[in-house]
Structures are given as C-alpha cells and as structure tokens.
Design an enzyme around this catalytic site. Structure first.
Site, PDB file in Angstrom:
ATOM      1  N   GLN A   8      32.988  32.772  49.302  1.00 25.51           N
ATOM      2  CA  GLN A   8      32.087  33.046  48.162  1.00 25.51           C
ATOM      3  C   GLN A   8      32.403  32.053  47.045  1.00 25.51           C
ATOM      4  OE1 GLN A   8      33.413  37.205  48.481  1.00 25.51           O
ATOM      5  NE2 GLN A   8      31.307  37.851  48.115  1.00 25.51           N
ATOM      6  N   ARG A  36      20.765  44.816  39.743  1.00 25.92           N
ATOM      7  CA  ARG A  36      22.183  45.113  39.504  1.00 25.92           C
ATOM      8  C   ARG A  36      22.902  43.773  39.413  1.00 25.92           C
ATOM      9  NH1 ARG A  36      26.738  44.906  42.706  1.00 25.92           N
ATOM     10  NH2 ARG A  36      28.310  46.545  42.506  1.00 25.92           N
ATOM     11  N   ASP A  49      25.696  41.688  39.686  1.00 26.30           N
ATOM     12  CA  ASP A  49      26.967  41.816  40.386  1.00 26.30           C
ATOM     13  C   ASP A  49      28.053  40.970  39.722  1.00 26.30           C
ATOM     14  OD1 ASP A  49      28.512  42.577  42.803  1.00 26.30           O
ATOM     15  OD2 ASP A  49      28.492  40.411  43.151  1.00 26.30           O
ATOM     16  N   GLU A  79      27.267  45.439  36.320  1.00 30.16           N
ATOM     17  CA  GLU A  79      28.363  45.937  37.155  1.00 30.16           C
ATOM     18  C   GLU A  79      29.640  45.257  36.682  1.00 30.16           C
ATOM     19  OE1 GLU A  79      31.120  45.964  40.762  1.00 30.16           O
ATOM     20  OE2 GLU A  79      30.026  44.195  40.150  1.00 30.16           O
TER      21      GLU A  79
HETATM   22  C1  GLC Z   1      31.021  43.471  43.346  1.00 32.95           C
HETATM   23  C2  GLC Z   1      30.617  44.276  44.548  1.00 32.95           C
HETATM   24  C3  GLC Z   1      31.670  44.177  45.603  1.00 32.95           C
HETATM   25  C4  GLC Z   1      31.839  42.722  45.976  1.00 32.95           C
HETATM   26  C5  GLC Z   1      32.077  41.846  44.746  1.00 32.95           C
HETATM   27  C6  GLC Z   1      31.873  40.398  45.059  1.00 32.95           C
HETATM   28  O1  GLC Z   1      32.158  43.956  42.742  1.00 32.95           O
HETATM   29  O2  GLC Z   1      30.372  45.596  44.188  1.00 32.95           O
HETATM   30  O3  GLC Z   1      31.359  44.942  46.723  1.00 32.95           O
HETATM   31  O4  GLC Z   1      32.912  42.600  46.860  1.00 32.95           O
HETATM   32  O5  GLC Z   1      31.181  42.131  43.699  1.00 32.95           O
HETATM   33  O6  GLC Z   1      30.520  40.089  45.182  1.00 32.95           O
END
Ligand code: GLC
Length: 653
Positions: free
Chosen positions: A264, A294, A296, A338
């Site tokens: 990532q 949402r 993230d 989030e």
């Molecule tokens: C957020 C998501 C989680 C994910 C992370 C990286 O915290 O809820 O599941 O691993 O982002 O995208």
C-alpha cells in the site's frame, strides 16, 4: 492575518473571473444545453470558491504552476458536474433544501462485505427488503474495488477506483444498486481509500516504469537518509507483519513510503496533481450514486519531518478542499472521517466544512471498558467532556466494525479518575482475550508489538460479550447474561446522540470464525476472525422465536423502530446526568418538547437510581419506560435489573 485573508479573497475572485470564461468556452456546447442548471452550479461555485481557493493556495500556492493547478481543478469539476446523472442532480437539490437531513432520528447505518454477504453486487439487490426490515437508511459496502490477488488488506489496497473487483461485479452493477437502494430510502456509502493505492495501481505501475510524473505521485527516496529521519517519529501500524514505514521497491530502485502494508503506497498530497487526480476519483464515485464517502485513514495524509506524520494541519486543509469541491459539484455527498487516533484529534475532523460525520472510537472503546469493569466512571467522564460535536455534524456510533479495537482513550482523563492508563490498557487486553479471571470474552490479540507491549483486540460483538464461551459451555444462564450484555450495548448505541452503524451479522449474534487461520493470505491478520461469510438465506426466514438469532434480530428491530419514533433522538445532542450509582450510565436526549432519560446498568446485579437523582433530572409524576411499557411511579427509586437499559419518557405534558 486579516490582511492576508483579504488578499486571498481578492485574488480568489480575480482568478475565478479569469479562469471561468475560458472553462465556459471549452464546454460551451454542453453548457448551452442547460443554462438554468449551469446557473445553479455557478451559484454554488461562487459561494464556495473563496474557501476552496484559500485551501488550495495554502497547500500549493508556493508552486510556480498554481494558476494552472486551479484551472485544471475547475475544469475537472465542470466536467464531472456535466457527467453527473440528472437523478443525482435532483437529489443534490433536495439535500440542499434540507441540508441537515442526516441528523434525523430516522438515520440508521449498516456495513457489510459484499462477497461475504451475498457473493456479488447483483445478488445484493435481493436483500434490499431485508435492509428495510432492519431499518437501515444508509448502507456502507466495504471496499469492493479492483485489488491485487492474494493479500490486499481486506480490499484497502485499491488498484483502480473506477473498477469493481470482477468477482463482485461491475461499476454498472454498483450504480444500479445505488439507484435501487435510493428508491427505497437507503443511501449508498463507500470507502474513499485516498491515503494510498495498491502497488498495482496504474499510477504505481507507471512510477515503476520510471515515469517521473508518476514517481512524484508517491513518496520515494533513493537511499535511507530521509526515511531514517522520518522513521524516528513514526509508529508501526501492523508491527507483527513488518517493521518500519518504508519498503524497498526493486523496479523503482527506491524506498517507498508505505504506512500500512508494503503493498500500500502512500500518495503524495504535496503534489497538486495527486490532489486533482483524487478529487476526480471522488467525483467519479459520487456520480455513481455514492452519497457517503468514508475517508479511510484520514490521519495519515500529510507528512512532516520531525512529527509522527499523523493529524497534520494540512490533512485538514485537504479534507476541506475535498469538501468544498463536493459542495459545488455533488452537494448531496457527505464525508465521514475514519480517524482512529487520540480523541482530541478525532473531534477535529468533524466540521461542516470538513467531515460532517465521524466514527466515534472513544464511545466504542469505553462501552467495552465499562462492560469489563462493570463501572461507568470512565465512560461517563469522557462522554460528559468529549461528546459535543459542531453544529451540523454528528457521530457514527458503532460497537464493532471490520477492524480491531484499540483503547484510544486519553491518558490524562484516566489519571483524573485515578486510573493508571497503561495498567488499564493491559487489563483490558487481558480481559478481552479471555486471559483474566472471570473474563467472559473470546477476543483474539491483534498486532502485538513486542517493543511497546501494545496489542489490539479482534473478535465479534457476541464473542467479546461472552456468547461464544456461554454456548461452548452450554450454560443457559451464561447465554442469557451474554444476551443482556449485547442488548445493553445496543441500547446505548441506538439511543445516545449520533447515527448507529451496525456491522451486519451482529444483528444475528454471529460469533468468531477461526477458519481464516488456514488461509495463508489471512492467517497473520486476526481481524478475519470477525469477517466471516454469512448464511443469510437460512436466517432471513427464521421463525423459531426461541432461537438466539431470532431474539437478537427482533431486539435490534425493536430498538431501531422506537428510535425512529422519538424526535428527541434527532440532532445528536446529549447530556450526561448524575445517576448517583457507579454502575449506572445515564443521559438525557431532548428535542422540541420531548425529553427522554436513558439509564443503563453495567453491573451483573440489579441497581438503583434514587428518587432524588431522578428528580434532579426532571422526572416528575409517573413516567413510562418506552422499552417495555413499565411505569415508574412518582417519587419511587428506579430499579434496573442486571444489564438492563430503560428509556424513560420524562417530557412534561
Ligand atoms: C483503515 C481500515 C483498515 C485498513 C487501513 C488501511 O484503518 O479501516 O481496515 O487496514 O485503513 O487502509
């Protein structure tokens, strides 16, 4: 400061007056078709432009091509507005006429994984009636975009924001589903995974092939000099999987910033092209009918040497710029933050100009804390001091979600109550992994950090609340106790201010599923213990009223139906009261002339709230407990059974 602001406003107007005629020329043919609509767009543009310009100037004003940047962004905005389906444009108007629609007591959210729930998007259509029966008004589908095969962080490593994972369906399926749900009063929510892409995203691929424009989309470094300097202050998010926040990429011959997993890649928002490209992805999703995004991992989107690179001021500026763009192009779009970070920081993302909605990790964590300690002092203290939200914003209240539980409370709050924060976290971790005398929980440790001793907790709502252990022991009394714990937490979730968000499956009392351990792509991520495949077909027509599933489901529906009838539950405002009893957590919800007093017993034994405390809350005459019709006679103490919750209508006639 004022001078600078005035200067920006003047420049903002001047720039818009220069750019807009050029943009109008480009799109003249289309704009002539819809002069009235275009006029409305321009009204919104003029309304929001000064702040959008200001944010962009704060972020990118120092770059020599700033004027080009804002022109490109404005062109994108017009283009995506032109592409926006007529039905969504009328929804935009409807929402603008009723801008705080989401503060309604009618709002109830649900969240699910499409593949685990119904295999694919097409089949999800058949379950809309189920969502209605449950009472949902918004449904969040966990990430369903194209992803790498094998490990992909449960969909959070996105390879293409415009393509759906082919196993799940197509973008057309998604737009169709959004429209079908909208017809039924259910808004579609999706993730906007905007902090990082997968290393297979086209941008990452172009970067790997040496294209400098795309290398600049990410944070990359030729050697360890800068990464080492940054690393000193960074925390490891998945410490059992990997150490450090940088990954060596052979193709690039450089280190890449990867906050989460090595696949990532963090996007570089210091590059205005990244902002523009992601704003386009946001508008693309909005045009598919997504009404809630949402956001993230919001905390991580800006990096600054010498800091932990979380919650930087620019992260807020970026969100505000996205918000302004949404308000102009797709005003019905809501942003949900989030941020699972310190509570002082969580609240800062909630602002009408930023995210109107935010997860409430503090309430979630402290509900579990109170369930373990049987005392409510921490919950009460934190909710009294930290619950208030800016006007036009509200909390998303959840008990469980797809992620782990972290004890993100404030250490000083704990100390103020005589609680040792580190010792308490240690206790909670032991308690919820079943490693404490008298614990009922069956949690699984997540991401144990050998260096700091930190660990978080995985597990389903029911397993953490004692149901798994009780079923295993085949102990009817323990089962009832677990049911009461579950119902108690739900009652708070549904009645305290904000929008309840159900992790679908919990309404059936689903317990942990350990089969992930035999899948090598999941075995090292215990969050899969609470992400299991559901057998919906079997359960939807369940008729045995003694079955636990039936009882859970109907209790949920009962609470939600009642919630929707109580105007006092509008708006999210909430006042914590003094119950005079260390096991009772109480608060008042009020709107117009309706007052509801909610009291929740976290003890394993009956508890009493005395008449004097009730009186101080405005309880006069006989009052009804709306949950079961019981009447509390005037002047009497309120006696609650173990884990009982009461919703008393204390409005004066
Ligand atoms: C957020 C998501 C989680 C994910 C992370 C990286 O915290 O809820 O599941 O691993 O982002 O995208």
């Amino acid at each position: 400061m004022t001078g600078e602001y005035d200067w920006r406003i003047k420049e903002a107007r001047k720039s818009l007056n220069r750019i807009l005629p050029e943009v109008e020329k480009t799109f003249a043919a289309d704009l002539e078709q819809a002069p009235h609509e275009w006029h409305k767009f321009k009204n919104r543009l003029y309304r929001e432009w000064e702040r959008l310009f200001t944010y962009l100037h704060q972020l990118y004003g120092w770059q020599y091509d700033f004027f080009y940047t804002i022109e490109r962004i404005l062109r994108s905005m017009v283009q995506y507005w032109l592409e926006r389906p007529a039905e969504l444009k009328s929804l935009d108007e409807k929402r603008e006429a009723e801008p705080f629609w989401y503060l309604s007591e009618k709002m109830v959210g649900g969240v699910l994984y499409v593949d685990l729930f119904s295999d694919n998007l097409a089949k999800l259509d058949d379950h809309i009636s189920y969502f209605k029966k449950l009472g949902l008004t918004y449904l969040h589908l966990m990430p369903l975009f194209a992803i790498p095969k094998g490990e992909n962080d449960g969909g959070y490593a996105v390879s293409d924001y415009r393509a759906i994972n082919p196993d799940i369906g197509t973008m057309e399926d998604l737009a169709r589903l959004a429209a079908a749900m909208r017809q039924e009063g259910i808004s579609l929510a999706l993730d906007f995974v905007f902090n990082h892409t997968s290393d297979e995203h086209l941008w990452a691929q172009k970067a790997k092939s040496g294209d400098p424009d795309f290398i600049a989309y990410y944070y990359t470094y030729p050697d360890r000099e800068l990464p080492d300097q940054f690393q000193k202050y960074l925390r490891d998010i998945f410490p059992t999987v990997r150490k450090g926040s940088f990954t060596w990429c052979q193709d690039l011959n450089r280190w890449v910033w990867t906050t989460f997993n090595s696949f990532q890649w963090d996007l570089n928002y210091a590059n205005s092209e990244v902002f523009r490209a992601m704003a386009e992805e946001m508008l693309f999703l909005a045009n598919q009918g997504v009404e809630v995004l949402r956001l993230d991992a919001v905390a991580f989107i800006w990096k600054r040497l010498g800091t932990d690179c979380e919650n930087q001021p620019e992260a807020h500026t970026i969100l505000r710029a996205f918000n302004a763009i949404a308000k102009i192009v797709a005003p019905c779009l809501l942003l949900k933050s989030e941020a699972i970070v310190h509570p002082d920081e969580v609240i800062r993302y909630l602002h009408p100009d930023e995210c109107q909605l935010s997860y409430n990790p503090l309430l979630m964590a402290l509900l579990w804390e109170a369930l373990a300690t049987r005392e409510v002092k921490f919950l009460e203290y934190a909710m009294r001091n930290r619950y208030r939200t800016p006007a036009g914003c509200t909390w998303i209240n959840y008990i469980r979600c797809h992620d782990d539980i972290g004890w993100t409370f404030d250490d000083q709050d704990a100390r103020n109550l005589g609680i040792d924060p580190a010792g308490h976290r240690n206790f909670l971790n032991k308690f919820y992994t079943g490693d404490y005398p008298g614990s009922f929980a069956r949690g699984v440790p997540f991401q144990f950090n050998g260096e700091t001793g930190d660990v978080r907790i995985s597990g389903t709502f029911s397993s953490l609340a004692g149901l798994e252990e009780a079923i295993e022991k085949q102990d009817a009394e323990l089962i009832e106790r677990a049911v009461r714990r579950i119902n108690l937490l739900r009652s708070v979730q549904v009645s305290i201010g904000g929008i309840p968000l159900l992790y679908i499956g919990d309404e059936w009392g689903i317990i942990n599923d350990y089969t992930y351990l035999s899948d090598p792509t999941k075995a090292n991520d215990s969050r899969w213990v609470h992400r299991s495949r559901k057998k919906w077909e079997a359960r939807e027509d369940l008729t045995d009223q003694n079955a636990l599933e039936w009882r859970f489901f109907h209790e949920m529906v009962k609470l939600l139906t009642l919630r929707k009838k109580l105007i006092a539950f509008q708006n999210g405002g909430m006042e914590v009261i003094h119950t005079g009893n260390p096991h009772l957590f109480g608060y008042i919800r009020a709107f117009n002339d309706q007052y509801i007093l909610i009291v929740n017993n976290f003890a394993e034994e009956p508890q009493r709230m005395d008449a004097a405390h009730l009186n101080a809350c405005g309880v006069k005459g006989d009052v009804i407990n709306l949950l079961n019709g019981d009447v509390l006679s005037s002047g009497n103490d309120l006696v609650l059974n173990d884990h009982q919750s009461v919703w008393l209508d204390i409005s004066q006639p």
